[in-house]
Enzyme design. Structure first.
Site, PDB file in Angstrom:
ATOM      1  N   HIS A  40       2.478 -12.601  -0.104  1.00 24.08           N
ATOM      2  CA  HIS A  40       2.866 -11.870  -1.314  1.00 24.08           C
ATOM      3  C   HIS A  40       4.231 -12.335  -1.817  1.00 24.08           C
ATOM      4  O   HIS A  40       4.409 -12.602  -3.017  1.00 24.08           O
ATOM      5  CB  HIS A  40       2.896 -10.373  -1.015  1.00 24.08           C
ATOM      6  CG  HIS A  40       3.366  -9.526  -2.149  1.00 24.08           C
ATOM      7  ND1 HIS A  40       2.509  -8.881  -3.011  1.00 24.08           N
ATOM      8  CD2 HIS A  40       4.617  -9.233  -2.580  1.00 24.08           C
ATOM      9  CE1 HIS A  40       3.207  -8.218  -3.920  1.00 24.08           C
ATOM     10  NE2 HIS A  40       4.504  -8.422  -3.671  1.00 24.08           N
ATOM     11  N   GLU A  41       5.197 -12.443  -0.911  1.00 21.50           N
ATOM     12  CA  GLU A  41       6.542 -12.853  -1.319  1.00 21.50           C
ATOM     13  C   GLU A  41       6.568 -14.311  -1.768  1.00 21.50           C
ATOM     14  O   GLU A  41       7.252 -14.669  -2.738  1.00 21.50           O
ATOM     15  CB  GLU A  41       7.526 -12.602  -0.181  1.00 21.50           C
ATOM     16  CG  GLU A  41       7.702 -11.136   0.169  1.00 21.50           C
ATOM     17  CD  GLU A  41       8.073 -10.298  -1.037  1.00 21.50           C
ATOM     18  OE1 GLU A  41       8.936 -10.709  -1.835  1.00 21.50           O
ATOM     19  OE2 GLU A  41       7.484  -9.209  -1.200  1.00 21.50           O
ATOM     20  N   GLU A  86       3.265  -7.783  -9.773  1.00 21.19           N
ATOM     21  CA  GLU A  86       2.855  -7.311  -8.449  1.00 21.19           C
ATOM     22  C   GLU A  86       1.379  -7.588  -8.191  1.00 21.19           C
ATOM     23  O   GLU A  86       0.994  -7.980  -7.087  1.00 21.19           O
ATOM     24  CB  GLU A  86       3.145  -5.819  -8.307  1.00 21.19           C
ATOM     25  CG  GLU A  86       4.617  -5.474  -8.208  1.00 21.19           C
ATOM     26  CD  GLU A  86       5.278  -6.116  -7.003  1.00 21.19           C
ATOM     27  OE1 GLU A  86       4.662  -6.175  -5.926  1.00 21.19           O
ATOM     28  OE2 GLU A  86       6.417  -6.580  -7.137  1.00 21.19           O
ATOM     29  N   HIS A 125       5.385 -14.500  -5.342  1.00 22.77           N
ATOM     30  CA  HIS A 125       6.405 -14.184  -6.348  1.00 22.77           C
ATOM     31  C   HIS A 125       7.201 -15.448  -6.704  1.00 22.77           C
ATOM     32  O   HIS A 125       7.504 -15.705  -7.881  1.00 22.77           O
ATOM     33  CB  HIS A 125       7.360 -13.116  -5.829  1.00 22.77           C
ATOM     34  CG  HIS A 125       6.889 -11.713  -6.013  1.00 22.77           C
ATOM     35  ND1 HIS A 125       6.442 -11.215  -7.215  1.00 22.77           N
ATOM     36  CD2 HIS A 125       6.803 -10.674  -5.131  1.00 22.77           C
ATOM     37  CE1 HIS A 125       6.105  -9.943  -7.089  1.00 22.77           C
ATOM     38  NE2 HIS A 125       6.305  -9.589  -5.823  1.00 22.77           N
TER      39      HIS A 125
END
Length: 277
Positions: A149-150, A206, A153
């Site tokens: 997820h990070e 997100e 980003h």
């Protein structure tokens, strides 16, 4: 104490594997099993190279303060070794999502703090706090979902887009050094760098990070169903002090439902990666 980086052999492996994966197409959405839109054109207002350089400077400063406080994990720390092993599984699948990742010098570090938090700055600078691993008791599959997820980003350049939109509307952001629990980091020479750890991403950002991270982790042989148990743990911990992760990554049933709807799209990738060993 060290500021350790992904070994050269791992970076070479990342380039070989990612280049092969990118061969079919240069467009990430066409390559990916999950469906996300094209990156925002607004990000072009912020020079990527300048932002990544500012991120590297801010990351190095953060590590230096952590080292001075005895909070930076050494190379042989079991949790750090675990995180770097996960990164080696995920990084080879990053390039098709962002061509700039070919130039990134990926780093993974662990900071001793009870805060439940993790991030990946522009240019592939990853940090986890021990709190997110220990307090949520994350299994490897769940930790991979956080890391994916990070990384997403950073690969989707959400920080670059957020800063561009902020500048366009004339709003100002500050570093918010208290986020780290490491004292005042001070202002960096590059103004862009002072904004990175205080950015709050949009709902659309997100969702993108959830889906791209889900696919990165599945391709790295991590069970995509762990994305659901991760966010269930996040929701259960939402009343705890120090849950900084949810201040920028709000949890909720909609998030879990979206992940559940996309798990079938990447299950075959996971099974293939798992069989390949």
């Amino acid at each position: 104490m060290c500021n350790a980086r992904i070994p050269l052999a791992a970076r070479r492996g990342f380039l070989r594997a990612a280049a092969a994966a990118a061969g079919a197409t240069a467009l990430a959405p066409a390559w990916g099993q999950v469906q996300v839109g094209p990156p925002s054109k607004l990000r072009s207002l912020v020079p990527a190279q300048q932002l990544e350089a500012a991120a590297a400077q801010q990351y190095a400063q953060m590590l230096a303060q952590a080292r001075a406080q005895g909070a930076l994990a050494p190379d042989d720390h079991p949790q750090l070794r675990r995180l770097r092993a996960i990164a080696r599984q995920l990084i080879p699948h990053a390039l098709p999502w962002n061509e700039r990742a070919r130039q990134w010098r990926w780093e993974v570090n662990l900071i001793g703090s009870r805060q439940i938090n993790a991030f990946c700055m522009p240019g592939g600078k990853i940090a986890f706090f021990t709190g997110i691993l220990d307090q949520l008791r994350l299994a490897d599959d769940e930790a991979a979902m956080v890391m994916g997820h990070e990384m997403a980003h950073a690969l989707r350049e959400h920080a670059r887009e957020r800063i561009a939109k902020t500048q366009a509307t004339g709003l100002g952001l500050s570093l918010g050094a208290q986020l780290l629990g490491l004292g005042d980091l001070g202002r960096l020479a590059a103004d862009l760098g002072t904004q990175l750890l205080s950015l709050k991403f949009s709902r659309e950002d997100e969702v993108e990070a959830d889906l791209v991270g889900l696919e990165l982790a599945a391709r790295g042989a991590y069970d995509p169903r762990a994305s659901v148990t991760l966010w269930q743990k996040m929701a259960a911990a939402s009343g705890n002090n120090g849950l900084e992760f949810l201040s920028t990554h709000p949890s909720g049933p909609n998030r879990i439902r979206e992940l559940e709807a996309n798990i079938p799209k990447v299950e075959a990738l996971y099974e293939q990666a798992r069989r390949a060993g």
